[in-house]
Design an enzyme around this catalytic site. Structure first.
Site, short mmCIF file in Angstrom:
data_model
loop_
_atom_site.label_atom_id
_atom_site.label_comp_id
_atom_site.label_asym_id
_atom_site.label_seq_id
_atom_site.Cartn_x
_atom_site.Cartn_y
_atom_site.Cartn_z
CD GLU A 1 -3.65 -2.49 7.38
OE1 GLU A 1 -2.57 -2.90 6.98
OE2 GLU A 1 -4.18 -1.49 7.06
CD GLU B 1 -3.02 5.57 6.68
OE1 GLU B 1 -3.00 5.59 5.48
OE2 GLU B 1 -2.08 4.96 7.25
CB SER C 1 4.98 -1.73 12.03
OG SER C 1 4.56 -0.53 12.00
N GLY D 1 2.71 -1.21 4.24
CA GLY D 1 2.75 0.24 3.96
C GLY D 1 4.14 0.55 3.54
N GLY D 2 4.92 1.12 4.82
CA GLY D 2 6.35 1.57 4.74
C GLY D 2 7.22 0.66 3.87
N GLY E 1 2.16 2.25 10.86
CA GLY E 1 3.12 3.11 10.52
C GLY E 1 3.85 3.56 12.02
CG HIS F 1 -5.94 1.89 4.98
ND1 HIS F 1 -5.39 2.93 5.82
CD2 HIS F 1 -4.66 1.05 4.89
CE1 HIS F 1 -4.37 2.55 6.31
NE2 HIS F 1 -3.82 1.54 5.68
CG ASN G 1 -1.77 1.41 1.38
OD1 ASN G 1 -1.89 1.95 0.44
ND2 ASN G 1 -2.25 1.30 2.68
CD1 TRP G 2 3.54 0.93 -2.91
CD2 TRP G 2 3.60 2.25 -4.81
NE1 TRP G 2 4.25 0.53 -3.96
CE2 TRP G 2 4.43 1.00 -5.00
CE3 TRP G 2 3.24 3.21 -5.91
CZ2 TRP G 2 4.91 0.72 -6.33
CZ3 TRP G 2 3.83 3.03 -6.97
CH2 TRP G 2 4.78 1.77 -7.39
CE LYS G 3 0.13 3.72 4.86
NZ LYS G 3 0.17 3.55 6.25
C1 PEP Z 1 -0.95 -0.06 5.92
O1 PEP Z 1 -1.00 1.37 5.76
O2 PEP Z 1 -1.88 -0.67 5.61
C2 PEP Z 1 0.25 -0.53 6.57
C3 PEP Z 1 0.09 -1.48 7.19
O3 PEP Z 1 1.08 0.55 6.96
P1 PEP Z 1 2.77 0.21 7.58
O4 PEP Z 1 3.35 -1.01 7.12
O5 PEP Z 1 3.48 1.19 7.34
O6 PEP Z 1 2.33 0.17 8.89
#
Ligand code: PEP
Length: 253
Positions: free
Chosen positions: A166, A96, A211, A232-233, A172, A94, A9-11
């Protein structure tokens, strides 16, 4: 045996050219994957990403869509628009989007149905906040979120859905759920789905997200209930993402 799925997920990161470069770096690193591999990119990156992904084993996803087919919804994007560009997956609900853009269980459910109608694989996010976990009752909360997202989805379609557990406190933050916490929560979600869909719940893929990275992926992926990750990251770095893909591939017999 459920095939694991690792989705990035590049956001709101990566311009179209940066995204294409990332995909080109990633392609050889994941070419032998035994799991499904997906990148969910910003809308405007989709054409460049589709071009870069041609001939690869990486699927293309969006990060949101509208549930209406068309009309006066300024700034929104429909399933047909995504489909024409070659999108196959779409992240829905998501945390967010639930937190900043008023996404609710009801809109999530409408989007899941619209995504399935379009032939997409919806990746539906559920998860509790830290306050909700500490206050107790988080188990019912995630079970209810999953049931609400799938409300009215036909039994034949439900196995096409991917759920991403999640925990919001892990997204994040660098604070991953422990392997056991993630496995326990996913088992709770699967049980909730089985109350409605019976044995079909055993076929449903449920990812962990929060994470997840190159260091902790192996432990998470070794858990019986965990069928992959929403990343994500770590999905913004091809070497890290490919280590996660390798960890998921290693679980495939
Ligand atoms: C996400 O945004 O779905 C996510 C899991 O982010 P991160 O891996 O950065 O925690």
């Amino acid at each position: 045996m459920r095939k694991p799925i690792i989705a990035g997920n590049w956001k709101m990161n990566m311009t179209p050219s940066q995204g294409a470069a990332l995909i080109n770096e990633m392609k050889p690193l994941v070419a032998d994957a035994k799991c499904d591999v997906v990148v969910c990119v910003p809308y405007v990156d989709i054409p460049a990403a589709a071009e870069a992904l041609k001939g690869s084993n990486i699927g293309l996803g969006a990060q949101n869509m509208n549930f209406e087919p068309k009309g006066a919804f300024t700034g929104e994007i429909s399933a047909d628009m995504l489909k024409e560009l070659g999108v196959q997956y779409v992240i829905i609900g998501h945390s967010e989007r639930r937190a900043y853009y008023a996404e609710t269980d009801e809109t999530v459910n409408k989007k899941v149905k619209a995504a399935l109608d379009a032939g997409f694989t919806p990746i539906v996010c559920v998860g509790e906040s830290l306050e909700q976990r500490e206050a107790g009752g988080w188990e019912k909360l995630i079970a209810d979120q999953a049931k609400a997202a799938l409300d009215g989805v036909c039994p034949m379609c439900v196995t096409k859905v991917v759920i991403a557990y999640e925990p919001i406190w892990a997204i994040g933050t660098g604070k991953t759920a422990s392997d056991e916490q993630a496995n326990e929560a996913i088992a709770i979600i699967r049980k909730a789905v089985s109350e409605v869909y019976g044995e079909k719940a055993e076929e449903l893929r449920i990812q962990y997200g929060g994470s997840m990275n190159a260091k902790n992926a192996q432990g998470l992926m070794a858990q019986e209930q965990i069928d992959g990750g929403l990343i994500g990251g770590a999905s913004l770095k091809a070497p890290d993402f490919s280590v996660i893909v390798a960890a998921a591939s290693a679980t495939v017999k």
